[in-house]
Enzyme design. Structure first.
Site, PDB file in Angstrom:
ATOM      1  N   ASP A   1     -10.086   3.617  -4.032  1.00 35.63           N
ATOM      2  CA  ASP A   1     -10.653   1.868  -3.139  1.00 35.63           C
ATOM      3  C   ASP A   1     -12.728   2.503  -3.730  1.00 35.63           C
ATOM      4  OD1 ASP A   1      -8.326   2.017  -1.903  1.00 35.63           O
ATOM      5  OD2 ASP A   1      -9.406   1.914   0.025  1.00 35.63           O
TER       6      ASP A   1
ATOM      7  N   ASP B   1       0.936  -1.445   0.359  1.00 36.27           N
ATOM      8  CA  ASP B   1      -0.164  -0.248   0.096  1.00 36.27           C
ATOM      9  C   ASP B   1       0.553   1.364  -0.240  1.00 36.27           C
ATOM     10  OD1 ASP B   1      -2.811   1.181  -0.340  1.00 36.27           O
ATOM     11  OD2 ASP B   1      -3.099  -0.047   1.002  1.00 36.27           O
TER      12      ASP B   1
ATOM     13  N   TRP C   1      -2.885   3.221  -5.621  1.00 37.55           N
ATOM     14  CA  TRP C   1      -4.331   3.968  -5.898  1.00 37.55           C
ATOM     15  C   TRP C   1      -4.303   4.774  -7.214  1.00 37.55           C
ATOM     16  CZ3 TRP C   1      -2.442   6.600  -1.510  1.00 37.55           C
ATOM     17  CH2 TRP C   1      -2.372   5.980  -0.307  1.00 37.55           C
ATOM     18  N   GLY C   2      -2.956   4.500  -8.310  1.00 36.70           N
ATOM     19  CA  GLY C   2      -2.378   6.117  -8.938  1.00 36.70           C
ATOM     20  C   GLY C   2      -2.374   7.172  -8.774  1.00 36.70           C
TER      21      GLY C   2
END
Ligand code: GLA
Length: 376
Positions: A183, A126, A161-162
């Protein structure tokens, strides 16, 4: 060796978040086998955030929370492997995980070795709490290096997440898949938004580093951590078909121990999974119908045997008459060829009469086909 097709599995986060433990993981793994999901191709059982103690041990190693995982992670891995499945875990490139547990920042090599010693096959990584001065690409490259040298095949699942133009650098980090968007939640709006966000970034996915549209919400029906409003079964069918045609990894997010019949049927649709797992690895592409808004995408992917995966997606709130020409699919009239096929949820036969495919598509619904090029 890690297969070079988008991975399939189950992840704890969408439904369970911090409410995870050994019993949940092992009973879910058993359910993957007993419900036929394993036979359908789902193989990774992934523990997301919240598995660790807040402090490392005296040797600086991560420690599984003994209240949640009383026998440690090697035990969980061994049990999962004994079921013929693979084991995934979670860490983070920033100062802490997103739920504020210890991350792997500056401990990449030690943690990769620890994961390898536990028998981990997949690491979701993450991006929360990245120090402002740190370079995201550099942090992912470090973990990529550590995993490559850890002595075990560990699939590297990047989850930034780009952010920070991930698509420009993720391919250089050794990641096998990359989260291209924020998300997901279990709502129609979220599913629609994630599909529309793919329009500009499809050229950056594919073999080597699959574009991950996030874990599935199919079958959640509003229950669990990202549950919110829930979707209808038809919306879940569209969601699943879009992820398959766009060659996203398929990580189930519902409680598979309590799946209903419709959920099970959607998640096990063998024709759609065959498209997602297609060995040729051609990139999918999206066209928008002439004169229409962004809410009527057509998603197309060429397949290894010369077939074409093709879908009309109606993301709008009203019915739509959708159509597309065989010529635009690469099959001109003069070729003497015609396209025939079937709809992959209903089995309904289709033929590109006069070179045009068309369908009346209800709102929030899709028609997805496997088309074959045959002589007229
Ligand atoms: C981020 C990720 C999610 C999940 C949570 C865990 O939000 O994008 O998929 O892993 O962190 O805290």
């Amino acid at each position: 060796m890690i297969k070079n097709v988008p991975p399939m599995g189950w992840n704890t986060w969408n439904t369970f978040a911090e409410n995870i433990n050994e019993e949940l993981i092992l009973s879910s793994a058993e359910a993957i086998v007993s419900t036929g999901l394993k036979d359908a191709g789902y193989e990774y059982v992934v523990i997301d955030d919240c598995w660790a103690l807040r402090e490392r041990d005296e040797n600086g190693r991560l420690v599984p929370d003994p209240a949640k995982f009383p026998h440690g992670m090697k035990y969980v891995a061994d049990r999962i492997h004994a079921m013929g499945l693979k084991f995934g875990m979670y860490s983070c490139a920033g100062l802490m995980t997103c739920a504020s547990y210890p991350s792997s920042y500056n401990r990449e090599f030690l943690d990769a070795e620890t994961f390898a010693s536990w028998g981990v096959d997949f690491l979701k990584y993450d991006y929360c709490f990245k120090p402002l001065t740190a370079d995201g690409a550099g942090l992912y490259r470090r973990m990529g290096l550590a995993l490559a040298g850890c002595g075990r095949d560990i699939l590297f699942s990047a989850c930034s997440w780009g952010a920070d133009n991930t698509h420009e650098w993720i391919g250089s980090t050794g990641a096998n898949m990359w989260r291209s968007t924020g998300d997901i939640t279990d709502t129609w709006e979220s599913v629609k938004d994630l599909i529309k966000k793919q329009y500009g970034i499809l050229p950056f996915g594919g073999v080597g580093c699959f574009n991950d549209m996030d874990m599935l919400v199919v079958g959640m029906h509003g229950r669990g951590h990202v549950g919110l409003k829930g979707c209808t079964d038809g919306e879940y069918r569209l969601h699943f078909a879009a992820w398959c045609l766009l060659a996203s990894p398929l990580m189930i997010g519902c409680d598979i121990r309590n799946m209903d019949e419709a959920t099970s049927r959607t998640l096990k649709n063998a024709d759609l999974i065959a498209i997602q797992q297609d060995a040729r690895g051609a990139r999918p592409y999206i066209r928008k119908m002439w004169g229409t808004e962004e809410d009527l995408p057509v998603i197309i992917r060429q397949l290894a045997d010369g077939d074409i995966a093709f879908g009309f997606f109606n993301l709008s709130d009203g019915p739509a008459n959708m159509w597309y020409t065989a010529d635009d699919l690469g099959v001109p009239e003069i070729s003497g060829k015609v396209l025939i096929g079937k709809e992959l949820y209903t089995g309904e036969e289709v033929r590109a009469a006069c070179g045009v495919l068309s369908a009346l598509v209800p709102p929030h619904s899709c028609k997805v086909y496997r088309l074959r090029v045959v002589n007229k």
